[in-house]
Design an enzyme around this catalytic site. Sequence first.
Site, PDB file in Angstrom:
ATOM      1  N   GLU A  98       7.348  71.492  22.479  1.00  0.00           N
ATOM      2  CA  GLU A  98       8.157  70.447  23.107  1.00  0.00           C
ATOM      3  C   GLU A  98       8.088  70.521  24.627  1.00  0.00           C
ATOM      4  O   GLU A  98       7.940  71.590  25.204  1.00  0.00           O
ATOM      5  CB  GLU A  98       9.611  70.596  22.676  1.00  0.00           C
ATOM      6  N   CYS A 156       9.298  82.010  20.946  1.00  0.00           N
ATOM      7  CA  CYS A 156       9.546  82.955  22.037  1.00  0.00           C
ATOM      8  C   CYS A 156       9.960  84.284  21.421  1.00  0.00           C
ATOM      9  O   CYS A 156      10.651  84.313  20.402  1.00  0.00           O
ATOM     10  CB  CYS A 156      10.664  82.429  22.940  1.00  0.00           C
ATOM     11  N   CYS A 208      17.023  85.737  22.929  1.00  0.00           N
ATOM     12  CA  CYS A 208      18.338  85.593  23.572  1.00  0.00           C
ATOM     13  C   CYS A 208      19.262  84.848  22.602  1.00  0.00           C
ATOM     14  O   CYS A 208      18.852  83.818  22.038  1.00  0.00           O
ATOM     15  CB  CYS A 208      18.211  84.814  24.876  1.00  0.00           C
ATOM     16  N   CYS A 253      19.861  80.922  22.883  1.00  0.00           N
ATOM     17  CA  CYS A 253      18.725  80.015  23.104  1.00  0.00           C
ATOM     18  C   CYS A 253      17.981  79.731  21.804  1.00  0.00           C
ATOM     19  O   CYS A 253      17.630  80.650  21.064  1.00  0.00           O
ATOM     20  CB  CYS A 253      17.770  80.638  24.121  1.00  0.00           C
ATOM     21  N   GLY A 294       9.465  79.677  25.449  1.00  0.00           N
ATOM     22  CA  GLY A 294       8.532  80.733  25.809  1.00  0.00           C
ATOM     23  C   GLY A 294       8.852  81.398  27.121  1.00  0.00           C
ATOM     24  O   GLY A 294       9.624  80.896  27.933  1.00  0.00           O
ATOM     25  N   SER A 352      10.773  80.211  35.384  1.00  0.00           N
ATOM     26  CA  SER A 352      12.029  80.855  35.014  1.00  0.00           C
ATOM     27  C   SER A 352      11.714  82.010  34.071  1.00  0.00           C
ATOM     28  O   SER A 352      10.913  81.875  33.151  1.00  0.00           O
ATOM     29  CB  SER A 352      12.943  79.846  34.325  1.00  0.00           C
ATOM     30  N   LEU A 374      19.746  85.591  34.610  1.00  0.00           N
ATOM     31  CA  LEU A 374      20.550  86.824  34.678  1.00  0.00           C
ATOM     32  C   LEU A 374      21.660  86.786  33.623  1.00  0.00           C
ATOM     33  O   LEU A 374      21.747  87.655  32.762  1.00  0.00           O
ATOM     34  CB  LEU A 374      21.128  86.980  36.089  1.00  0.00           C
ATOM     35  N   HIS A 375      22.513  85.806  33.715  1.00  0.00           N
ATOM     36  CA  HIS A 375      23.533  85.483  32.700  1.00  0.00           C
ATOM     37  C   HIS A 375      24.661  86.490  32.513  1.00  0.00           C
ATOM     38  O   HIS A 375      25.639  86.176  31.830  1.00  0.00           O
ATOM     39  CB  HIS A 375      22.892  85.193  31.340  1.00  0.00           C
ATOM     40  N   CYS A 402      18.611  72.752  28.589  1.00  0.00           N
ATOM     41  CA  CYS A 402      18.304  74.181  28.675  1.00  0.00           C
ATOM     42  C   CYS A 402      18.637  74.887  27.375  1.00  0.00           C
ATOM     43  O   CYS A 402      19.754  74.791  26.873  1.00  0.00           O
ATOM     44  CB  CYS A 402      19.121  74.849  29.772  1.00  0.00           C
TER      45      CYS A 402
HETATM   46  N1  SAH Z   1      12.213  81.192  28.981  1.00  0.00           N
HETATM   47  C1  SAH Z   1      12.670  80.966  30.326  1.00  0.00           C
HETATM   48  C2  SAH Z   1      13.270  79.566  30.501  1.00  0.00           C
HETATM   49  C3  SAH Z   1      14.424  79.249  29.661  1.00  0.00           C
HETATM   50  S1  SAH Z   1      15.250  77.707  29.838  1.00  0.00           S
HETATM   51  C4  SAH Z   1      13.642  82.058  30.702  1.00  0.00           C
HETATM   52  O1  SAH Z   1      13.918  82.915  29.880  1.00  0.00           O
HETATM   53  O2  SAH Z   1      14.128  82.079  31.810  1.00  0.00           O
HETATM   54  C5  SAH Z   1      15.971  77.657  31.395  1.00  0.00           C
HETATM   55  C6  SAH Z   1      17.335  78.321  31.523  1.00  0.00           C
HETATM   56  O3  SAH Z   1      18.237  77.866  30.515  1.00  0.00           O
HETATM   57  C7  SAH Z   1      17.247  79.824  31.374  1.00  0.00           C
HETATM   58  O4  SAH Z   1      18.026  80.449  32.366  1.00  0.00           O
HETATM   59  C8  SAH Z   1      17.841  80.043  30.013  1.00  0.00           C
HETATM   60  O5  SAH Z   1      18.341  81.337  29.858  1.00  0.00           O
HETATM   61  C9  SAH Z   1      18.895  78.970  29.978  1.00  0.00           C
HETATM   62  N2  SAH Z   1      19.410  78.704  28.631  1.00  0.00           N
HETATM   63  C10 SAH Z   1      18.917  79.127  27.448  1.00  0.00           C
HETATM   64  N3  SAH Z   1      19.690  78.717  26.424  1.00  0.00           N
HETATM   65  C11 SAH Z   1      20.704  78.007  26.985  1.00  0.00           C
HETATM   66  C12 SAH Z   1      21.818  77.309  26.454  1.00  0.00           C
HETATM   67  N4  SAH Z   1      22.053  77.263  25.152  1.00  0.00           N
HETATM   68  N5  SAH Z   1      22.639  76.682  27.332  1.00  0.00           N
HETATM   69  C13 SAH Z   1      22.398  76.717  28.659  1.00  0.00           C
HETATM   70  N6  SAH Z   1      21.369  77.348  29.217  1.00  0.00           N
HETATM   71  C14 SAH Z   1      20.521  77.991  28.398  1.00  0.00           C
END
Ligand code: SAH
Length: 354
Positions: free
Chosen positions: A89, A109, A113, A116, A158, A190, A214-215, A332
């Site tokens: 996608e 991926c 996480c 995600c 990914g 990212s 980071l989160h 995201c």
């Molecule tokens: N694979 C990359 C890009 C991920 S998408 C990475 O790991 O950084 C872009 C951002 O959205 C990343 O910071 C990711 O952690 C975040 N993200 C993932 N799941 C999400 C969700 N359910 N809600 C909001 N942001 C999310």
Amino acid sequence: MKKLLSDLSPEELERLVAARGEPKYRAKQLMRHIVAYDSYSEYTDLPKKFIARLEEEYAERALTEKTRVTSSDGAVRYLFETVNGDLIEAVFLPHGYGNSVCVSCQVGCAMGCVFCASGHYGLKRNLSAGEILSQVLFIAREKKNDGGVRKVVMMGSGSPLANYDATLKFVSLLTSPSGLNIGMRSVSISTCGIPDKIDKLADDGFGGALSLSLHAPTDEKRKKIMRIANSYSVNSLISALRRFFDKTGRRVVIEYILIGGFNDTESDAEALKNLLKGLCCHINLIPLNPTDGCDLRPCSKKHAYEFCDRLTALGLSATVRRSMGSDVAGACGQLKNRTVEAQKKNDNEKIYRK
Ligand code: SAH
């Protein structure tokens, strides 16, 4: 399986035409067609015999569209099929100041996480540079008369740094003057954070923007939501970002999902301040988007802005990310390998219907 023309750099195209006894300028002709995402029938300025031989070895295009869904905010989520039948996608994000495209770099991926959807079924395979590029080429062709594509973010499915070589080649093809010629400063990677790959990116002269997912401000919290936190500490990641800034002079972005009651309290803000002290960075706060099978709670919009104000008051630079495409599962964390999903649910019909 057939090879992809979009995987080839200008130099590799020159070698290809030379090996077939064709003049050098054919490489430039080929490049123009690849960049325009043309079908072979549109390669009208090249000899028919040459195209016929090319067709034996190279697929016409890296991706075909399976379906698309348009969000009420104008974002479009595309589902593409690769030559070998995998589904990936990408998302088109319309902006008055320049449209952007969010690309995937792997089928699935490996990072797992919990918030995600992309890692829900693990990693199937890496995408090649040409497969990543073709997501942008396809959409740029579509939006040619609509402002085209100005900005590209590697924020789909990914982990770019876990597919390092293809990622770097993709960025070089994307920004090549004979390619789409996207400005290097308009490319973002990212990453969930692999310190030695962040170092390598700086050493290899990457001139785009780097965002770190980071989160959570502590290892203890990060381990609860990100498997990669068991391998690398937040301190080792922030040190890698400091080195990245020292080498490239580019401010980094810290992505921080807001999960209600988990990472959005006053003490989280304090911990972030201490962690990021002296690092030239901007914090992008992302209210959690819902995904299947994840029961984490988003924080309210009001609270997101309060948390943002708190960070600002502590001297940090922060904004709340405007999320697009969430009504079509294109925001995201919502992109995924819908093949597996379709097989699991046995509802290909619904997913493939245009
Ligand atoms: N694979 C990359 C890009 C991920 S998408 C990475 O790991 O950084 C872009 C951002 O959205 C990343 O910071 C990711 O952690 C975040 N993200 C993932 N799941 C999400 C969700 N359910 N809600 C909001 N942001 C999310």
